[in-house]
Design an enzyme around this catalytic site. Structure first.
Site, short mmCIF file in Angstrom:
data_model
loop_
_atom_site.label_atom_id
_atom_site.label_comp_id
_atom_site.label_asym_id
_atom_site.label_seq_id
_atom_site.Cartn_x
_atom_site.Cartn_y
_atom_site.Cartn_z
N SER A 177 0.79 -1.22 0.00
CA SER A 177 0.00 0.00 0.00
C SER A 177 0.83 1.27 0.00
O SER A 177 0.37 2.30 -0.48
CB SER A 177 -0.95 0.01 1.20
OG SER A 177 -0.23 -0.19 2.40
N HIS A 205 -5.18 -3.24 -2.85
CA HIS A 205 -4.74 -2.32 -3.91
C HIS A 205 -4.50 -3.03 -5.23
O HIS A 205 -4.01 -2.43 -6.18
CB HIS A 205 -3.47 -1.59 -3.47
CG HIS A 205 -3.69 -0.76 -2.25
ND1 HIS A 205 -4.26 0.51 -2.30
CD2 HIS A 205 -3.47 -1.02 -0.95
CE1 HIS A 205 -4.35 0.98 -1.07
NE2 HIS A 205 -3.88 0.08 -0.22
N LYS A 236 -11.84 0.88 -2.26
CA LYS A 236 -10.78 1.50 -3.06
C LYS A 236 -11.25 1.50 -4.53
O LYS A 236 -12.12 2.29 -4.88
CB LYS A 236 -9.46 0.79 -2.81
CG LYS A 236 -9.14 0.82 -1.28
CD LYS A 236 -7.78 0.32 -0.97
CE LYS A 236 -7.56 0.07 0.52
NZ LYS A 236 -7.87 1.13 1.43
N1 PLP Z 1 -5.23 -3.69 3.39
C1 PLP Z 1 -4.49 -2.77 2.78
C2 PLP Z 1 -3.27 -3.20 2.03
C3 PLP Z 1 -4.85 -1.41 2.86
O1 PLP Z 1 -4.11 -0.48 2.29
C4 PLP Z 1 -6.01 -1.06 3.58
C5 PLP Z 1 -6.50 0.33 3.70
O2 PLP Z 1 -6.00 1.29 3.53
C6 PLP Z 1 -6.74 -2.06 4.21
C7 PLP Z 1 -6.32 -3.37 4.09
C8 PLP Z 1 -7.93 -1.73 5.02
O3 PLP Z 1 -9.04 -1.60 4.20
P1 PLP Z 1 -10.28 -0.72 4.66
O4 PLP Z 1 -9.91 0.69 4.35
O5 PLP Z 1 -11.41 -1.25 3.86
O6 PLP Z 1 -10.46 -0.94 6.14
#
Ligand code: PLP
Length: 414
Positions: A177, A205, A236
């Site tokens: 991320s 992502h 996203k």
């Molecule tokens: N996993 C990754 C790699 C993320 O970047 C994010 C959020 O930014 C999440 C999980 C969490 O997702 P959510 O925003 O739906 O809680």
């Protein structure tokens, strides 16, 4: 008590890590009003521009009229509605998995799945740059956590050997991320098989951003039948809110019975579910959106490189510009904002000390000209060391500075 909080806030300020929330008015388009000022949005995960797509908005509005605004309870009480089940079927079909299970968010999905698949006595193998929700899932699980160096499958294999069969789960982001690079999934899957550990990939992502028809990093690597669990988010590229886990039917039943973040949390609201369903439909109808996103990512990467910046090689829409010092990163972000570019500064604890950065994210709805102009502006806002590529990137810095981690001491390392 409040003195305590004052002191901690002061510490946060002194370390240059104080955060405040800025406010966007209107939808998450490529251009937004930020605290009343028009800016180009270069830090949203609305990769495909679907959060503000008319069909997605209409679907959410219709669902609110038909099913109401909220689901009223957790899915195991009365909150499970036909619309949840429909979206699960569509996601499973899209991801070519036996089952899909909705969760309230990606955070809840990762925390819930990791903490229930790994138990006391097990070992979870987690990439050093995995998302915080995976780290928290490891902490909740009571298992030992072995944090392997970022994308270093030799280190992972070393840990698996030390675990002597206690390795229950290997977990990795598909697309990282904060760095935008892609995990070495083929080798990870091979190691999972060899050492009899399940493999879980977080495609937060990846879905909608890379892979055939936007099916993510796992599909791109041709491993849809090999990875045990895929987590994806609806918040996203799919423009809504919520998350899902793709897995086999048996694991889905197990999660329904054990994942505390599913059992003890209200089901997704019908408008969020309907919006994600409409977005998924658009993604399947118009795969060219993904191609446009990939082209735009390339335009930004090339334009930053033309400005003399060291841009990591990748095709994903996440483009980190490493600044180094946290305060410098914030000042660079503020300078960019003054010039009409919203590029958020990312600092510890989200990234490691010394690797603060501007994390730029591209959307399919940007124009190439907007991205080229933005690259010029961003480059002009960076401190000299970052412009001249004199900042060592995170993974390199960690590998150089950190001693090899010792197996027994790894519970806290996550
Ligand atoms: N996993 C990754 C790699 C993320 O970047 C994010 C959020 O930014 C999440 C999980 C969490 O997702 P959510 O925003 O739906 O809680």
């Amino acid at each position: 008590m409040s003195g305590d909080i004052d002191d901690r806030l002061e510490e946060i300020r002194n370390e240059g890590l104080y955060r405040r929330m800025r406010c966007v008015s209107g939808p998450q388009g490529p251009r937004v009003l930020l605290d009343g000022k028009p800016v180009l949005l270069l830090c949203s995960n609305n990769y495909l521009g679907l959060a503000d797509h008319p069909r997605v908005r209409e679907a959410a509005a219709e669902a609110a009229m038909r099913y109401g605004a909220g689901s009223g309870a957790s899915r195991l009480i009365s909150g499970n509605m036909t619309i949840h089940r429909r979206l699960e079927e569509q996601l499973a079909d899209f991801k070519r998995s036996e089952a899909a299970l909705l969760f309230g968010s990606g955070y809840l999905a990762n925390a819930g799945v990791v903490s229930t698949l790994a138990r006391e006595g097990d070992v979870v193998f987690s990439d050093a740059l995995n998302h915080a929700s995976i780290i928290d899932g490891c902490r909740l699980s009571r298992a030992e956590t072995f944090v392997y160096e970022h994308c270093d499958t030799d280190h992972l294999e070393w840990g698996l050997r030390q675990a002597q069969g206690r390795g229950s789960l290997i977990v990795t982001d598909g697309v990282f991320s904060m760095d935008g690079d892609v995990a070495p999934l083929e080798r990870i899957v091979e190691l999972g098989k060899r050492y009899d550990a399940r493999v879980m990939v977080d495609e937060a992502h990846g879905t909608g951003a890379i892979g055939p028809d936007g099916r993510g990093a796992v599909a791109e690597a041709g491993l849809e039948d090999e990875v045990d669990l895929i987590v994806g988010t609806l918040g996203k590229a799919l423009g809504s809110y919520g998350a899902y886990v793709c897995c086999d039917g048996q694991v889905a039943k197990y999660l329904i019975n054990t994942a505390r973040t599913l059992i003890f949390s209200t089901a997704l609201s019908p408008p969020a579910v309907a919006a994600a369903m409409a977005a998924l439909e658009l993604l399947r109808e118009q795969p060219r959106r993904v191609e446009k996103l990939e082209r735009n990512a390339l335009v930004l990467r090339e334009s930053l490189a033309d400005q003399g910046l060291a841009v990591p090689e990748a095709r994903t829409p996440i483009v980190p510009v490493i600044v180094g010092d946290a305060g410098e990163a914030v000042r660079a972000s503020e300078r960019a904002l003054e010039k009409g570019i919203f590029a958020q500064a990312i600092r510890p604890p989200t990234v490691s000390a010394g690797s603060s950065r501007l994390r730029l994210t591209v959307m399919a709805s940007h124009t190439p000209t907007e991205l080229r102009d933005a690259a010029h502006v961003v480059a002009g806002c960076l401190p000299a060391a970052a412009r001249e590529g004199r900042v060592v990137r995170t993974a390199d810095r960690d590998r150089d500075a950190a001693p090899a981690r010792v197996f027994d001491g790894l519970r806290d390392a996550a």
